[in-house]
Design a protein around this motif. Structure first.
Motif, PDB file in Angstrom:
ATOM      1  N   THR A  49       0.826  -1.207   0.000  1.00  0.00           N
ATOM      2  CA  THR A  49       0.000   0.000   0.000  1.00  0.00           C
ATOM      3  C   THR A  49       0.864   1.263   0.000  1.00  0.00           C
ATOM      4  OG1 THR A  49      -0.226  -0.109   2.414  1.00  0.00           O
ATOM      5  CG2 THR A  49      -1.931  -1.172   1.096  1.00  0.00           C
ATOM      6  N   MET A  50       1.956   1.270   0.770  1.00  0.00           N
ATOM      7  CA  MET A  50       2.873   2.417   0.736  1.00  0.00           C
ATOM      8  C   MET A  50       3.581   2.514  -0.605  1.00  0.00           C
ATOM      9  SD  MET A  50       4.625   2.480   4.531  1.00  0.00           S
ATOM     10  CE  MET A  50       5.397   0.866   4.355  1.00  0.00           C
ATOM     11  N   TRP A  51       3.973   1.373  -1.139  1.00  0.00           N
ATOM     12  CA  TRP A  51       4.687   1.301  -2.414  1.00  0.00           C
ATOM     13  C   TRP A  51       3.845   1.924  -3.526  1.00  0.00           C
ATOM     14  CZ3 TRP A  51       6.838  -4.192  -4.053  1.00  0.00           C
ATOM     15  CH2 TRP A  51       7.840  -4.048  -5.012  1.00  0.00           C
ATOM     16  N   GLN A  52       2.578   1.541  -3.578  1.00  0.00           N
ATOM     17  CA  GLN A  52       1.688   2.099  -4.588  1.00  0.00           C
ATOM     18  C   GLN A  52       1.548   3.607  -4.432  1.00  0.00           C
ATOM     19  OE1 GLN A  52      -2.192   0.290  -6.077  1.00  0.00           O
ATOM     20  NE2 GLN A  52      -3.001   1.792  -4.633  1.00  0.00           N
ATOM     21  N   ASN A  81      10.320   9.373  -8.095  1.00  0.00           N
ATOM     22  CA  ASN A  81      11.746   9.631  -8.315  1.00  0.00           C
ATOM     23  C   ASN A  81      12.547   9.819  -7.032  1.00  0.00           C
ATOM     24  OD1 ASN A  81      11.420   9.617 -11.172  1.00  0.00           O
ATOM     25  ND2 ASN A  81      10.609  11.711 -11.063  1.00  0.00           N
ATOM     26  N   SER A  82      11.946   9.580  -5.876  1.00  0.00           N
ATOM     27  CA  SER A  82      12.689   9.795  -4.634  1.00  0.00           C
ATOM     28  C   SER A  82      13.798   8.749  -4.479  1.00  0.00           C
ATOM     29  CB  SER A  82      11.747   9.758  -3.436  1.00  0.00           C
ATOM     30  OG  SER A  82      11.067   8.529  -3.368  1.00  0.00           O
ATOM     31  N   ASP A 130       0.783  -3.628 -12.934  1.00  0.00           N
ATOM     32  CA  ASP A 130       1.573  -3.671 -14.168  1.00  0.00           C
ATOM     33  C   ASP A 130       3.053  -3.417 -13.870  1.00  0.00           C
ATOM     34  OD1 ASP A 130      -0.724  -4.135 -15.614  1.00  0.00           O
ATOM     35  OD2 ASP A 130      -1.000  -2.040 -16.190  1.00  0.00           O
ATOM     36  N   PHE A 131       3.327  -2.477 -12.971  1.00  0.00           N
ATOM     37  CA  PHE A 131       4.702  -2.216 -12.538  1.00  0.00           C
ATOM     38  C   PHE A 131       5.307  -3.462 -11.892  1.00  0.00           C
ATOM     39  CE2 PHE A 131       7.275  -1.081  -8.768  1.00  0.00           C
ATOM     40  CZ  PHE A 131       8.379  -0.493  -9.384  1.00  0.00           C
ATOM     41  N   LEU A 132       4.539  -4.116 -11.036  1.00  0.00           N
ATOM     42  CA  LEU A 132       5.044  -5.311 -10.354  1.00  0.00           C
ATOM     43  C   LEU A 132       5.274  -6.463 -11.323  1.00  0.00           C
ATOM     44  CD1 LEU A 132       2.869  -5.337  -7.099  1.00  0.00           C
ATOM     45  CD2 LEU A 132       5.204  -4.486  -7.390  1.00  0.00           C
ATOM     46  N   THR A 133       4.574  -6.460 -12.442  1.00  0.00           N
ATOM     47  CA  THR A 133       4.752  -7.508 -13.443  1.00  0.00           C
ATOM     48  C   THR A 133       6.194  -7.576 -13.922  1.00  0.00           C
ATOM     49  OG1 THR A 133       2.461  -7.278 -14.182  1.00  0.00           O
ATOM     50  CG2 THR A 133       3.986  -8.325 -15.712  1.00  0.00           C
ATOM     51  N   VAL A 134       6.848  -6.439 -14.010  1.00  0.00           N
ATOM     52  CA  VAL A 134       8.231  -6.400 -14.514  1.00  0.00           C
ATOM     53  C   VAL A 134       9.245  -6.142 -13.404  1.00  0.00           C
ATOM     54  CG1 VAL A 134       7.513  -5.678 -16.804  1.00  0.00           C
ATOM     55  CG2 VAL A 134       8.020  -3.937 -15.090  1.00  0.00           C
ATOM     56  N   PHE A 135       8.774  -6.042 -12.158  1.00  0.00           N
ATOM     57  CA  PHE A 135       9.680  -5.688 -11.067  1.00  0.00           C
ATOM     58  C   PHE A 135      10.561  -6.862 -10.652  1.00  0.00           C
ATOM     59  CE2 PHE A 135      10.731  -5.686  -6.562  1.00  0.00           C
ATOM     60  CZ  PHE A 135      11.421  -4.497  -6.458  1.00  0.00           C
ATOM     61  N   ARG A 136      11.847  -6.528 -10.389  1.00  0.00           N
ATOM     62  CA  ARG A 136      12.768  -7.438  -9.706  1.00  0.00           C
ATOM     63  C   ARG A 136      13.656  -6.612  -8.789  1.00  0.00           C
ATOM     64  NH1 ARG A 136      15.387 -12.543 -12.957  1.00  0.00           N
ATOM     65  NH2 ARG A 136      13.432 -13.530 -13.598  1.00  0.00           N
ATOM     66  N   GLN A 178      13.535   4.858  -4.246  1.00  0.00           N
ATOM     67  CA  GLN A 178      12.693   4.304  -3.191  1.00  0.00           C
ATOM     68  C   GLN A 178      11.788   3.185  -3.688  1.00  0.00           C
ATOM     69  OE1 GLN A 178      10.276   7.185  -1.041  1.00  0.00           O
ATOM     70  NE2 GLN A 178      10.345   5.924   0.784  1.00  0.00           N
ATOM     71  N   VAL A 179      11.242   3.332  -4.872  1.00  0.00           N
ATOM     72  CA  VAL A 179      10.323   2.307  -5.369  1.00  0.00           C
ATOM     73  C   VAL A 179      11.046   1.017  -5.731  1.00  0.00           C
ATOM     74  CG1 VAL A 179       8.591   3.953  -6.157  1.00  0.00           C
ATOM     75  CG2 VAL A 179      10.415   3.236  -7.731  1.00  0.00           C
ATOM     76  N   HIS A 180      12.391   1.040  -5.712  1.00  0.00           N
ATOM     77  CA  HIS A 180      13.163  -0.176  -5.963  1.00  0.00           C
ATOM     78  C   HIS A 180      13.807  -0.747  -4.711  1.00  0.00           C
ATOM     79  CE1 HIS A 180      12.923  -0.532 -10.357  1.00  0.00           C
ATOM     80  NE2 HIS A 180      12.854   0.787 -10.363  1.00  0.00           N
ATOM     81  N   VAL A 181      13.929   0.046  -3.656  1.00  0.00           N
ATOM     82  CA  VAL A 181      14.617  -0.464  -2.465  1.00  0.00           C
ATOM     83  C   VAL A 181      13.718  -0.590  -1.231  1.00  0.00           C
ATOM     84  CG1 VAL A 181      16.823   0.445  -3.260  1.00  0.00           C
ATOM     85  CG2 VAL A 181      15.463   1.804  -1.659  1.00  0.00           C
TER      86      VAL A 181
END
Length: 396
Positions: free
Chosen positions: A17-20, A28-29, A84-90, A113-116
Motif C-alpha cells: 500500500t505504501m509502495w503504490q 523519483n525519490s 503492471d509495474f510489479l509484473t516487470v519488477f525485480r 525508493q520504489v526499488h529499495v
C-alpha cells in the motif's frame, strides 16, 4: 542452500500500500535504509554474512507469478498500473550491501525508493530465520506448540467472559521476526481454524492468498518519514502525508499511524477533516493506555463518537497485554490487536529485536521521534534536535 524467501508476495500488506502510494506521488525519490539489531544475541550476527548474501542473491532472482498478481488485482484498493509495474519488477542486487563490522552485521540499501523500499521485510525475516536455524528445532517447535495451545485456550475462554460493547479482534503481524515460514504457517492456520471468531487477519499477503485469510495493513513509519524530505515545510509533513494517503485511497485503508513525531504532535495535525476521513489510529510506541485515552479525548473534543472509530495496538504485544487493553477500552471505542513476535516467535528462545529503517530521503536525513526510549533511529543529531524543536518533542 534452502531458500528463506518463497514468494515476493510474502511481505507485509503495508509494503504494497505504501509502495503504490509513493510510486504514484513521488516515483523519483532516492532513499537509504539501514539494518540494526537492538538486543544482545546468542552469537554474533556477523557470522551470518555469507548466508545472508546468498539469500539476497536468491531474492533478486524472483519475480511475481501471474496468480500472485491476480490476487493483488482482486484487492479493490490496489490499482492496475501498480500491478503492471510489479509484473516487470525485480529486486536489484546492486542496491543492497552486506558487511561484517566486527561482530555486527551491517546491511544498507541505497537507490530509488520504489526499488529499495521492499527489501526491508525480506531482510528481516532472512536474518531471523538464518539465526534460529542454529538452535534445536525440535525443542523450539515443541515449546512453541505448547505456548500456542495455551493461547488458543485463553482465547476460547472469551466465550465465558462478560460481553463488552465491541468484540475482541486479533491479527497476525509477525512475518518480519518469525521463527520460520513453516512455523508461521502453522500458527496462522491453527488460529484461523480454531478461533475464527477472534482471529481476523494477517499482514502476510502470501498467507492471506494461500489460506484465504483477510489481509491487514495500512501504513508504516517510512511513509510518513518520507514526507519530511518531499519539499513541504517540516512542520507540515504529517498533514501532507495524510492528505496524499486520502487522495490515493479515498476511504480505504483508513488507519493512521500516530507516533512518527509523538502522539501530541500528531493530534495537533489530526484535525476534524482527517478525524472524519480516517477510520482510526495505530499505536506503536509509548504507554498504550495513555495513548488510547488521548485518542478518545481528541475524538470527543471534535464531537466525534469514539464508538465509530478504532484503535489498533501493535507495539510489542502479547496476548495478555492485548486482553488487558481490550478490557480497558472496548466499551468506549472499537479496538484491534496486531501481535507479531509473540505469535510467530514465542518458542522459549530470546527473539531478535531487529529493524531496517529509512534514514535518508533525497539526500536529507529523516527520522522518527518515538514515544518509547530506544526506538528513535538516526545518526544525524543536528536533524534530530531540529525535529524535536519543531514538534516540541522531549529528548529520550
Amino acid at each position: 542452500m534452502i531458500p528463506v524467501v518463497r514468494s515476493l508476495l510474502e511481505t507485509d500488506l503495508y509494503k504494497f500500500t505504501m509502495w503504490q502510494a509513493l510510486l504514484h506521488s513521488h516515483p523519483n525519490s532516492f532513499t537509504e535504509y539501514e539494518f540494526r539489531c537492538r538486543n544482545e544475541t546468542a552469537y554474533p550476527l556477523a557470522e551470518l554474512k555469507a548466508e545472508v548474501e546468498e539469500q539476497l542473491d536468491h531474492l533478486c532472482t524472483l519475480s511475481f507469478r501471474e496468480e500472485e498478481l491476480n490476487y493483488l488485482r482482486s484487492l479493490r484498493y490496489i490499482k492496475s498500473d501498480f500491478v503492471d509495474f510489479l509484473t516487470v519488477f525485480r529486486f536489484q542486487r546492486k542496491f543492497i550491501t552486506v558487511k561484517a563490522e566486527g561482530e555486527r552485521l551491517s546491511i544498507h540499501t541505497a537507490g530509488p525508493q520504489v526499488h529499495v523500499m521492499g527489501f526491508e521485510i525480506f531482510v528481516l525475516y532472512i536474518v531471523n530465520e538464518l539465526y534460529f536455524r542454529r538452535f534445536d528445532q525440535q525443542a523450539a517447535l515443541a515449546e512453541g506448540r505448547r505456548r500456542l495451545d495455551a493461547k488458543i485456550v485463553r482465547l476460547k475462554e472469551f466465550s465465558t467472559q462478560p460481553a463488552m460493547k465491541h468484540p475482541f479482534e486479533l491479527s497476525d503481524f509477525g512475518v518480519r521476526r518469525r521463527f520460520s515460514s513453516s512455523w508461521h504457517d502453522e500458527v496462522t492456520q491453527r488460529l484461523a481454524r480454531e478461533v475464527p471468531e477472534y482471529f481476523k487477519g494477517t499482514s502476510n499477503v502470501y498467507q492471506a492468498w494461500k489460506f484465504g485469510i483477510f489481509p491487514i495493513g495500512t501504513m508504516a513509519h517510512e511513509y510518513m518519514q518520507s514526507f519530511q524530505a518531499f519539499g513541504v515545510r517540516l512542520r507540515d509533513f504529517q498533514k501532507a502525508a495524510l492528505e496524499a494517503w486520502v487522495q490515493e485511497y479515498r476511504g480505504d485503508l483508513g488507519i493512521a499511524l500516530t507516533d512518527v513525531v509523538g502522539m501530541d504532535a500528531f493530534l495537533a495535525d489530526f484535525d476534524l477533516y482527517f478525524a472524519k476521513l480516517f477510520d482510526g489510529l495505530r499505536h506503536d510506541s509509548g504507554d498504550p493506555i495513555e495513548w488510547g485515552e488521548k485518542a478518545i479525548a481528541h475524538y470527543a473534543s471534535l464531537r466525534i463518537d469514539p464508538n465509530t472509530k478504532r484503535l489498533v495496538f501493535s507495539d510489542s504485544l502479547n496476548l495478555d497485554k492485548a486482553i488487558h487493553l481490550y478490557r480497558h477500552f472496548a466499551d468506549r471505542i472499537m479496538t484491534g490487536f496486531g501481535i507479531g513476535t509473540h505469535l510467530t516467535n514465542d518458542m522459549g528462545l530470546t527473539p531478535l529485536n531487529i529493524v531496517m529503517k529509512l534514514v535518508r530521503c533525497n539526500g536529507q536525513s529523516v527520522a522518527k521521534l518515538s514515544d518509547s526510549p530506544g526506538k528513535t533511529m538516526s545518526q544525524d543529531e543536528t536533524f534530530l534536535a531540529y525535529l524535536r524543536q519543531v514538534f516540541k518533542h522531549p529528548a529520550m
